[in-house]
Design an enzyme around this catalytic site. Sequence first.
Site, PDB file in Angstrom:
ATOM      1  N   ALA A  64       0.856  -1.179   0.000  1.00 58.69           N
ATOM      2  CA  ALA A  64       0.000   0.000   0.000  1.00 58.69           C
ATOM      3  C   ALA A  64       0.898   1.236   0.000  1.00 58.69           C
ATOM      4  CB  ALA A  64      -0.871  -0.006   1.240  1.00 58.69           C
ATOM      5  N   GLY A 103      -0.155  -5.485   0.180  1.00 57.81           N
ATOM      6  CA  GLY A 103      -1.226  -5.366  -0.805  1.00 57.81           C
ATOM      7  C   GLY A 103      -0.853  -5.975  -2.145  1.00 57.81           C
ATOM      8  N   GLU A 106      -1.485  -9.581  -1.863  1.00 59.46           N
ATOM      9  CA  GLU A 106      -2.926  -9.821  -1.852  1.00 59.46           C
ATOM     10  C   GLU A 106      -3.520  -9.696  -3.251  1.00 59.46           C
ATOM     11  OE1 GLU A 106      -3.340  -6.914   1.410  1.00 59.46           O
ATOM     12  OE2 GLU A 106      -4.443  -8.498   2.461  1.00 59.46           O
ATOM     13  N   GLU A 126       2.868  -6.987   6.914  1.00 57.66           N
ATOM     14  CA  GLU A 126       2.059  -5.991   7.624  1.00 57.66           C
ATOM     15  C   GLU A 126       2.264  -5.986   9.128  1.00 57.66           C
ATOM     16  OE1 GLU A 126       1.002  -7.767   5.111  1.00 57.66           O
ATOM     17  OE2 GLU A 126      -0.323  -6.580   3.827  1.00 57.66           O
TER      18      GLU A 126
END
Length: 655
Positions: A64, A103, A106, A126
């Site tokens: 992110a 991210g 993901e 994370e």
Amino acid sequence: MTNDLIRRSDSDGIALLTLANPPVNALSLAVRQRLAALTAELEADESVRAVVLAAEGRVFVGGADIAEFDRPPEAPHLPDVIAAIEASRKPWIAALNGAALGGGAELALGCHYRIFADTARLGLPETSLGLIPGAGGTQRLPRRIGLAPAIEVITAGRTLSAAEAREAGLADRIAAGELIPEALAFARTLDGALPLPASAAPLADPGPAFWDEARARIARAARGNPAPAAALEAIRAGVAEGFAAGLRAERETFLRLRASDEAAALRHLFFAERAALRPAALRGIEPVPLTRAGVIGGGTMGSGIAAALAAAGLEVRLTETGPESLAAGLERVEAIFEAQVKRGLTDRAGAAERMARVTGTVGLGALADCDLVIEAVFEDLAVKRRVFEELVRLCGPEAILATNTSYLDPERIVEGLPHPHRFIALHFFSPAQVMKLLEIVPLAATAPRTLATGVALAARLGKIPVQAGNGEGFIGNRILKRYRAEAEALLLAGATPTEIDEAMRAFGLGMGPFEMQDMAGLDIAFRAREAARALGQDLPEGPGDRLVRAGRLGRKSGGGWYDYAPGSRLPQPSPEAAALIAPLVTPGPRPSGTEIADRLIAAMAEEGQRICDEGLAQSPSDIDLVEVHGYGFPRHKGGPMFHAARKTRSRTGGA
Ligand code: NAI
């Protein structure tokens, strides 16, 4: 321009999307908007049979955009973008050119297929930022690779290599040659049938004993960071209540943690570390390339420094004063590598390779062709001066010559010696092969290139460089002195070493001030005080002085602030130490554990601020890095400066 963030090019009914958001293709708001629009566009485009999602640069997607975390989240949210890709009627193939993190991992997990370049990696770091994966990672990874391996990857923030991903069933293939052509060729072989999406894969609940064991194990490893345990609960929710409920639990936890003090602290350190490794003032300055390094002195520090250098691939010459001390130094280095094997940090062959890079010699003659020499002899100005006088005769004028002194003035060590641009202090922390902090102290004449070489060396050793001004104790030891003085003040007010140490461990430090002094030895600070007294400074006799005069030097002499059973490292309250200290104590109201910790941290922050004000540190966040990487300050509290600023803000009700 927004449209350049993801380029689309089609051939043979295959759409190739190329993400280009340097430096790490972070999934910023603009990228998410573009990806969401493209997903809809491709879905509606009948000419497209399959989609290859690729990226430019050396990273697939670094995660992110962390800078957005200090603002409320803005739509389109990543979980929705990924859900749309997973729900596509057409196969999406992620082509991983490099690391897919957070991210990015993901996003790759939401695609129907994944092709890895052999250097690509996938990981969910994370929790190291005080967060949990927030876009389906806790739900899709267990459904793709199994529950236990996914828990390990997510709660430890581990990264899988391409080979590990392949073994785990996460990589559909590893590209043998060029990634993009292979991904396009793979896409052309697909016949339209879609594989079962991760969200639809079944996942059995292994039962309460499994979860209890995992909870206990993860809490032990987390050292107060709440994120790993929270990630486990999100995974569990998905197992117990299904994918959709798991996603909801994950998102709720993610948003809650994103706003937490711990996550803010870890973000703060993330940015501070990044800045420390790439100092703006040194931009464009090429460091000296290093292949051969000399280390003078094979004692506690020299052996650790030599081990760190050899582990990073440098050829090391370790020198001592005689054959016996040399043998002892080399044995210390070897013991370090053996310990690394035991801890799984390297294997036997790796340890042997490291040791083979270390050559021992008596005298400094073998250092003539070193690019860098680090001096770690006794803390004695005359001894160090002699070493440098010989070094400048032996080494070329471009060889970087560094001292590891703790308290001496490095200017005095090299005063009047030729080519002063290459002198610098590189202050390592004990154990030097473990501690991540490297204080880098430029002297008045140090060239920027010498400084840049110090920073590059730190990066190569996996350490965090912090530039310090040349003041007594640099940054870390000056704060340590203040911290110890405050701890002694508490002691003299009637708190016991055990109470103080326990308070600091409860705060999150690995060790309290008194057990730490016992480990390091009380004699060094004592000698420094005696030297100051000899110079006429009026230092009153403190409890530490009384202990040393009674022969209590710490663990190495069987006792200091505490007693130690022979061969044991377990501190036991010491009646003898208490009796020695007693005459100095004026008991008052006993502070609570929280008050003890508050006072000690406030003292550190105050001294840190003074160091900044005097221009000896470049920023408060450098003070935080020193404490976190050199002194075991808990990461999730961000360092004393961050912690103190947060506390002031919460007291005054500010944002
Ligand atoms: P140490 O006493 O364990 O090791 C010093 C070694 O230097 C001894 O093995 C000695 O034989 C050798 N030596 C002395 N003169 C020499 C010469 N002319 N040529 C080659 N070798 C020589 O000391 P330690 O703890 O390793 O400290 C070394 C330096 O590092 C000191 O300046 C100290 O202040 C600094 N330092 C120490 C830290 C610690 O926690 N011990 C932390 C950071 C810096």
